[in-house]
Design an enzyme around this catalytic site. Structure first.
Site, PDB file in Angstrom:
ATOM      1  NE  ARG A  51      29.245  67.804  18.719  1.00  0.00           N
ATOM      2  CZ  ARG A  51      28.455  67.323  19.676  1.00  0.00           C
ATOM      3  NH1 ARG A  51      27.694  66.276  19.442  1.00  0.00           N
ATOM      4  NH2 ARG A  51      28.430  67.893  20.871  1.00  0.00           N
ATOM      5  N   GLY A 127      22.452  53.422  35.564  1.00  0.00           N
ATOM      6  CA  GLY A 127      22.545  53.050  36.972  1.00  0.00           C
ATOM      7  C   GLY A 127      23.168  54.172  37.784  1.00  0.00           C
ATOM      8  CE  LYS A 182      20.022  59.992  37.258  1.00  0.00           C
ATOM      9  NZ  LYS A 182      21.269  60.768  37.230  1.00  0.00           N
ATOM     10  CG  ASP A 235      20.921  56.956  38.260  1.00  0.00           C
ATOM     11  OD1 ASP A 235      21.850  57.591  38.780  1.00  0.00           O
ATOM     12  OD2 ASP A 235      20.703  56.980  37.030  1.00  0.00           O
ATOM     13  CB  SER A 245      24.718  64.909  41.512  1.00  0.00           C
ATOM     14  OG  SER A 245      23.572  65.290  40.779  1.00  0.00           O
ATOM     15  CG  ASN A 247      21.002  66.916  36.902  1.00  0.00           C
ATOM     16  OD1 ASN A 247      20.537  67.680  36.065  1.00  0.00           O
ATOM     17  ND2 ASN A 247      21.647  65.804  36.559  1.00  0.00           N
TER      18      ASN A 247
END
Length: 327
Positions: A51, A127, A182, A235, A245, A247
């Protein structure tokens, strides 16, 4: 999906393997940039758009054989709507590499793109792909999933290299849901690690998370075997065991007593599992799907329980036979 199966495509596998193709990647974050690097190494022409780009979206996609969306989930509906105004040719392959659920409609990115472009082949790329490892040239594998096999094969050859192996799949929704669900589990594992509950607890949590993912995914239309492949179990293993990661780091931070706002500010980037958890519980309530692990993550993210109470709630569930993955 019938239109996807019969429509022509702008680039076939032979061209993707032997000739230069034009590809536009929408989203210049870590994932979009890593994907652009992979395609450039295969001597294809890549336009990386965001953007904030000086180039207009119309100019960015004008000559593209393939348009790949790597924007965050919240940007997918608007990007799809903008592309619709540009009269994208029906033979152009549209690839989605976003993992998430739209809070307004509860749809996945591929469902949004398919509804917007019913005549174009849609491919899901998903993946165990941590972008920082891909940037370092470390070996990885992923899945190109589509109801249009020729489009999946073309994407397979666009991205495959000696360090990045791409498998094909006929189950785009399952591949997409595996990569989406996940992220919720990664938050749960991060909590487990942050509380220092040990390897036994982590292994039990991840093992029981798999049937929960399969239960949700098959209810929504994915194929069970997809969830034990790269875009599901693979994954989940990568995202739940790496400090790279985002998360996982959300869950770990919550277990350390940090607020969600503080954690997200420190991350400086999107942790899709936070939004996904809220939408997933909405879907589970609507469809009557048992999601005990995801529900405790939801309660924790929304300040209803503490990390310790979440663990206790899971351990105090009624005893049952393990029986099979789907129970």
């Amino acid at each position: 999906m019938d239109a996807n199966v019969t429509s022509p495509i702008s680039i076939d596998a032979q061209q993707a393997q032997k000739q230069s193709a034009e590809l536009t990647i929408l989203g210049a974050g870590a994932w979009g940039t890593a994907l652009a690097s992979l395609v450039e190494k295969n001597n294809h022409t890549v336009c990386l758009w965001s953007r904030s780009s000086e180039m207009s979206l119309a100019d960015a996609v004008q000559d593209a054989h393939v348009i790949l969306s790597a924007v965050s989930m919240k940007g997918v509906p608007s990007v799809a709507a903008q592309l619709k105004e540009l009269n994208i040719p029906p033979e152009t392959i549209i690839v989605t590499a976003t993992k998430g659920l739209d809070p307004e409609t509860t749809r996945t990115p591929s469902q949004i793109f398919h509804d917007t472009f019913p005549d174009n082949p849609i491919v899901v790329l998903s993946g165990p792909n941590l972008s920082k490892e891909i940037d370092r040239g470390l070996p990885a594998a992923t899945v190109a999933a589509s109801s249009h096999p020729e489009a999946a094969e073309a994407v397979q050859y666009l991205f495959s290299s000696d360090t990045f192996r791409v498998y094909s799949s006929p189950d785009p929704l399952g591949a997409e849901l595996g990569g989406t669900l996940k992220n919720v589990i990664a938050i749960a594992v991060g909590i487990c690690e942050g509380l220092d509950l040990g390897s036994n607890a982590r292994s039990a949590l991840m093992t029981r998370a798999l049937p929960e993912m399969i239960r949700i995914g098959t209810h929504l239309g994915g194929q069970a075997e997809t969830f034990v492949g790269l875009s599901g179990l693979g994954d989940m293993l990568a995202t739940c065991t790496s400090v790279l990661s985002r998360n996982y780091r959300v869950g770990y931070g919550l277990a350390q007593g940090k607020s969600l706002d503080q954690i997200l500010e420190e991350l400086g980037s999107t942790a899709e599992g936070v939004n996904t958890t809220n939408v997933l519980v909405q879907i589970a309530n609507r469809e009557g799907i048992p999601v005990p692990i995801s529900r405790q993550v939801y309660h924790l993210l929304n300040g209803k329980i503490t990390p310790q109470e979440a663990v206790e709630a899971l351990m105090e569930r009624d005893l049952k036979a393990e029986a099979c993955l789907l129970t």
